[in-house]
Design a protein around this motif. Structure first.
Motif, PDB file in Angstrom:
ATOM      1  N   MET A 164      29.126  -6.753  30.097  1.00 37.35           N
ATOM      2  CA  MET A 164      29.132  -7.715  29.001  1.00 37.35           C
ATOM      3  C   MET A 164      27.877  -8.583  29.099  1.00 37.35           C
ATOM      4  O   MET A 164      27.577  -9.117  30.163  1.00 37.35           O
ATOM      5  CB  MET A 164      30.386  -8.584  29.058  1.00 37.35           C
ATOM      6  N   THR A 165      27.152  -8.683  28.003  1.00 37.24           N
ATOM      7  CA  THR A 165      25.932  -9.486  27.995  1.00 37.24           C
ATOM      8  C   THR A 165      26.201 -10.854  27.356  1.00 37.24           C
ATOM      9  O   THR A 165      27.197 -11.065  26.691  1.00 37.24           O
ATOM     10  CB  THR A 165      24.819  -8.774  27.216  1.00 37.24           C
ATOM     11  N   ARG A 166      25.285 -11.770  27.574  1.00 35.03           N
ATOM     12  CA  ARG A 166      25.370 -13.100  26.971  1.00 35.03           C
ATOM     13  C   ARG A 166      24.188 -13.275  26.019  1.00 35.03           C
ATOM     14  O   ARG A 166      23.207 -12.522  26.090  1.00 35.03           O
ATOM     15  CB  ARG A 166      25.349 -14.169  28.055  1.00 35.03           C
ATOM     16  N   PRO A 167      24.250 -14.244  25.104  1.00 39.28           N
ATOM     17  CA  PRO A 167      23.157 -14.431  24.158  1.00 39.28           C
ATOM     18  C   PRO A 167      21.836 -14.710  24.878  1.00 39.28           C
ATOM     19  O   PRO A 167      21.807 -15.304  25.960  1.00 39.28           O
ATOM     20  CB  PRO A 167      23.608 -15.643  23.341  1.00 39.28           C
ATOM     21  N   GLY A 168      20.758 -14.267  24.238  1.00 42.67           N
ATOM     22  CA  GLY A 168      19.443 -14.550  24.788  1.00 42.67           C
ATOM     23  C   GLY A 168      18.581 -13.312  24.917  1.00 42.67           C
ATOM     24  O   GLY A 168      18.999 -12.196  24.600  1.00 42.67           O
ATOM     25  N   VAL A 169      17.370 -13.540  25.390  1.00 41.34           N
ATOM     26  CA  VAL A 169      16.379 -12.474  25.554  1.00 41.34           C
ATOM     27  C   VAL A 169      15.784 -12.553  26.954  1.00 41.34           C
ATOM     28  O   VAL A 169      15.452 -13.642  27.431  1.00 41.34           O
ATOM     29  CB  VAL A 169      15.236 -12.596  24.519  1.00 41.34           C
TER      30      VAL A 169
END
Length: 202
Positions: free
Chosen positions: A1-6
């Motif tokens: 699972m990823t989180r917002p952002g770059v």
């Protein structure tokens, strides 16, 4: 699972640290107009940019990943522009275009045109891509493939996985040619070779 952002991933070898190229690339990441994270993955075992890039990619936890080679640099709004394009077009993979220092654009015929799967040079590795897609595909250069490099093989694998690819017709990064050409991420070329010495970038 990823989180917002770059997160920007930059593979590098030791010579890029000493000749100043890595710092130039990192400075361009720090100068981005939106907050980004940066992972610099060192090619300690002289395996080449593709494998090193995959090692860095495995550490990314944000929704989006951008790639920047250690001898290149981003414009300050590079990430902001690519992320806006991705959201506007619902793209999984966005690529802009480049300006060249130390040479000229070798592929001007592809600027402003949709990605052409039959043309290895119609995109580069300086892209923005959904992290889960990139981690699923990875970089696995196939020595039996006679055309294109690891970035082309990666792009074709993204397409095979169902990716929606969009070209942003904007020159938002600088591709540095040095020492008479570009190393293309190979450990047997230019300043990537063991024992190679180049003047420090200023």
């Amino acid at each position: 699972m990823t989180r917002p952002g770059v997160t920007v991933v930059t593979p590098f070898h030791a010579q890029r640290r000493t000749n100043g190229m890595l710092e130039r690339a990192a400075a361009s990441v720090r100068a981005q107009t939106i907050p980004v994270e940066h992972i610099c993955a060192e090619d300690i075992h002289h395996l080449g940019a593709a494998i090193t890039r995959t090692h860095g990619l495995a550490l990314v936890e944000t929704e989006w990943t951008a790639f920047l080679d250690s001898d290149d640099e981003m414009d300050p709004d590079h990430i902001e522009q690519l992320l806006a394009c991705a959201k506007d077009t619902q793209a999984d993979y966005v690529y802009p275009w480049f300006r060249v220092v130390g040479g000229s654009d070798p592929f001007p015929m592809f600027y402003g045109k949709p990605f052409e799967p039959a043309a290895p040079n119609s995109t580069t590795i300086t892209i923005l891509v959904r992290t889960e897609l990139a981690q699923q595909v990875g970089f696995h250069p196939d020595p039996n493939v006679q055309v294109g490099g690891e970035d082309y093989q990666f792009t074709l694998s993204c397409i095979a996985a169902g990716a929606h690819i969009v070209h942003l017709p904007r020159r938002s990064w600088t591709w540095h040619h040095h020492g008479g050409g570009n190393t293309s991420g190979r450990p047997d070329r230019g300043d990537a070779r063991p024992g190679s010495r180049r003047p420090r970038h200023r």
